[in-house]
Design a protein around this motif. Structure first.
Motif, PDB file in Angstrom:
ATOM      1  N   GLU A   1      16.230   6.704  -5.838  1.00 58.65           N
ATOM      2  CA  GLU A   1      15.357   5.629  -5.366  1.00 58.65           C
ATOM      3  C   GLU A   1      16.146   4.337  -5.164  1.00 58.65           C
ATOM      4  OE1 GLU A   1      10.945   6.614  -7.109  1.00 58.65           O
ATOM      5  OE2 GLU A   1      12.499   6.069  -8.551  1.00 58.65           O
TER       6      GLU A   1
ATOM      7  N   GLN B   1      -3.801   4.514   5.644  1.00 64.67           N
ATOM      8  CA  GLN B   1      -4.413   3.979   4.420  1.00 64.67           C
ATOM      9  C   GLN B   1      -4.529   2.461   4.530  1.00 64.67           C
ATOM     10  OE1 GLN B   1      -5.352   5.638   1.636  1.00 64.67           O
ATOM     11  NE2 GLN B   1      -5.393   4.116   0.006  1.00 64.67           N
TER      12      GLN B   1
ATOM     13  N   ARG C   1       6.365  -1.101  -9.544  1.00 69.85           N
ATOM     14  CA  ARG C   1       7.231  -0.266 -10.369  1.00 69.85           C
ATOM     15  C   ARG C   1       8.191  -1.121 -11.190  1.00 69.85           C
ATOM     16  NH1 ARG C   1       8.841   4.789  -8.443  1.00 69.85           N
ATOM     17  NH2 ARG C   1      10.430   4.776 -10.081  1.00 69.85           N
TER      18      ARG C   1
ATOM     19  N   GLY D   1       9.776   3.354   0.218  1.00 70.70           N
ATOM     20  CA  GLY D   1       8.704   4.152  -0.376  1.00 70.70           C
ATOM     21  C   GLY D   1       8.497   3.885  -1.851  1.00 70.70           C
ATOM     22  N   ILE D   2       8.744   2.641  -2.278  1.00 73.23           N
ATOM     23  CA  ILE D   2       8.654   2.268  -3.694  1.00 73.23           C
ATOM     24  C   ILE D   2       7.570   1.211  -3.870  1.00 73.23           C
ATOM     25  CG2 ILE D   2       9.871   1.205  -5.634  1.00 73.23           C
ATOM     26  CD1 ILE D   2      12.472   2.308  -4.404  1.00 73.23           C
ATOM     27  N   SER D   3       6.680   1.412  -4.809  1.00 71.83           N
ATOM     28  CA  SER D   3       5.637   0.438  -5.090  1.00 71.83           C
ATOM     29  C   SER D   3       6.252  -0.840  -5.654  1.00 71.83           C
ATOM     30  CB  SER D   3       4.635   1.001  -6.104  1.00 71.83           C
ATOM     31  OG  SER D   3       3.776  -0.022  -6.573  1.00 71.83           O
TER      32      SER D   3
ATOM     33  N   SER E   1      -0.498   2.008  -0.996  1.00 71.46           N
ATOM     34  CA  SER E   1      -0.574   2.792  -2.237  1.00 71.46           C
ATOM     35  C   SER E   1      -0.335   4.274  -2.014  1.00 71.46           C
ATOM     36  CB  SER E   1      -1.931   2.574  -2.920  1.00 71.46           C
ATOM     37  OG  SER E   1      -2.988   2.959  -2.059  1.00 71.46           O
ATOM     38  N   ARG E   2      -0.402   4.718  -0.770  1.00 68.64           N
ATOM     39  CA  ARG E   2      -0.149   6.123  -0.471  1.00 68.64           C
ATOM     40  C   ARG E   2       1.329   6.375  -0.163  1.00 68.64           C
ATOM     41  NH1 ARG E   2      -3.909   8.642   3.984  1.00 68.64           N
ATOM     42  NH2 ARG E   2      -5.397   8.421   2.260  1.00 68.64           N
ATOM     43  N   CYS E   3       1.930   5.480   0.616  1.00 74.14           N
ATOM     44  CA  CYS E   3       3.331   5.677   1.010  1.00 74.14           C
ATOM     45  C   CYS E   3       4.325   5.191  -0.028  1.00 74.14           C
ATOM     46  CB  CYS E   3       3.612   4.931   2.325  1.00 74.14           C
ATOM     47  SG  CYS E   3       2.718   5.581   3.759  1.00 74.14           S
ATOM     48  N   GLN E   4       3.898   4.270  -0.889  1.00 74.49           N
ATOM     49  CA  GLN E   4       4.820   3.675  -1.866  1.00 74.49           C
ATOM     50  C   GLN E   4       4.437   4.127  -3.266  1.00 74.49           C
ATOM     51  OE1 GLN E   4       4.324  -0.284   0.529  1.00 74.49           O
ATOM     52  NE2 GLN E   4       6.001  -0.607  -0.923  1.00 74.49           N
ATOM     53  N   LYS E   5       5.328   4.844  -3.906  1.00 73.58           N
ATOM     54  CA  LYS E   5       5.047   5.431  -5.228  1.00 73.58           C
ATOM     55  C   LYS E   5       5.715   4.659  -6.354  1.00 73.58           C
ATOM     56  CE  LYS E   5       2.835   8.648  -3.056  1.00 73.58           C
ATOM     57  NZ  LYS E   5       1.358   8.640  -3.061  1.00 73.58           N
TER      58      LYS E   5
ATOM     59  N   TYR F   1       1.265  -3.801   0.164  1.00 76.03           N
ATOM     60  CA  TYR F   1       1.938  -2.502   0.127  1.00 76.03           C
ATOM     61  C   TYR F   1       0.935  -1.391   0.405  1.00 76.03           C
ATOM     62  CZ  TYR F   1      -0.100  -1.530  -4.479  1.00 76.03           C
ATOM     63  OH  TYR F   1      -0.984  -1.274  -5.503  1.00 76.03           O
TER      64      TYR F   1
END
Length: 273
Positions: A198, A253, A189, A184-186, A269-273, A267
């Protein structure tokens, strides 16, 4: 490019056939595919040696021969090592043929980036590319703390960091994208913004994804095959890699496709922050 799961699958399938066999003959069809030790001819150095074990380090295959010699094989983009039970006419892109007591091993590579290096076993980890590799992500010694230390002080994207073989050995574009999605990581980042929680999630995701890749015998889109010439099936399980513009399997998404760290990156953009 074969990544850790693909190379591990090649290791396992090749070992089934060649352990304890003597290399009776080496035919170099394209001599630049090999690197010998010092001034010795590759054929003379390798012929007559017996294959003892086959190991893996990151994306490298280590074929251990007797009398202190190892062949370090790197598949690069399109390299293959295939075993055949009988003598076989080399195909167009076959560069090296190892004739064994029983059968043959052919090293082929369409794009000619792959190499096989002969080096004394005692010097494998001091005088080769292996000396600079990061930790093995599936070993017990690889913990969330180790990952945190490998990422510490870096101010680059987490995608770029995980592609760096000095940080962690064996990951490439496929398994980095999949690991970041599961964690769940962009991919954009910066690593110095990741919390301990994380990093722990990322550590677990990396191990989960790599093990799933091994269980599926790798990912085959185009060139990759195991030593028996068989395809892997992990492409059926891919969540993001190669799916830019398609809906996310979790939230629906549309998946983003960007260029990051010199690689196409997909990736959610909704699930990966």
């Amino acid at each position: 490019m074969p990544e850790l799961p693909e190379v591990e699958t090649i290791r396992r399938t090749l070992a089934e056939h060649v352990i304890n066999l003597e290399i009776k003959e080496v035919r170099l069809i394209w001599s630049s595919a090999v690197c010998s030790w010092e001034d010795q001819s590759f054929e003379d150095l390798v012929t007559g040696r017996r294959i003892q074990t086959i190991d893996r380090r990151g994306k490298y295959l280590l074929i251990r021969l007797d009398e202190d010699l190892t062949l370090i094989a790197h598949m690069r983009m399109t390299g293959r090592l295939n075993y055949y039970t009988e003598k076989r006419e080399p195909e167009k892109h076959t560069h090296v043929v190892f004739g064994l007591e029983q059968g043959e091993v052919h090293f082929s590579d369409v794009r000619k980036f792959g190499r096989i290096q002969a080096i004394p076993t005692s010097q494998c980890f001091s005088n080769s590319s292996l000396s600079k590799l990061g930790p093995e992500p599936l070993e017990l010694e690889f913990t969330p703390h180790v990952l945190k230390e490998r990422l510490r002080k870096k101010k680059i994207s987490v995608k770029a960091a995980l592609l760096d073989q000095h940080v962690l050995a064996g990951l490439g574009n496929i398994y980095v994208d999949e690991s970041l999605f599961q964690a769940g990581i962009s991919p954009e980042r910066r690593v110095d913004t990741l919390s301990d929680e994380e990093i722990s999630k990322l550590h677990q995701a990396i191990q989960n994804v790599l093990q799933a890749g091994i269980d599926a015998q790798g990912t085959s889109f185009r060139d990759y095959r195991d030593a028996n010439g068989e395809k892997g099936s992990f492409e059926r399980e891919l969540q993001v890699y190669g799916r830019g513009g398609e809906p996310c399997k979790l939230c629906g998404q549309v998946l983003e496709r960007i260029r990051l760290a010199g690689r196409t990156t997909v990736y959610c953009s909704r699930c990966q922050k």
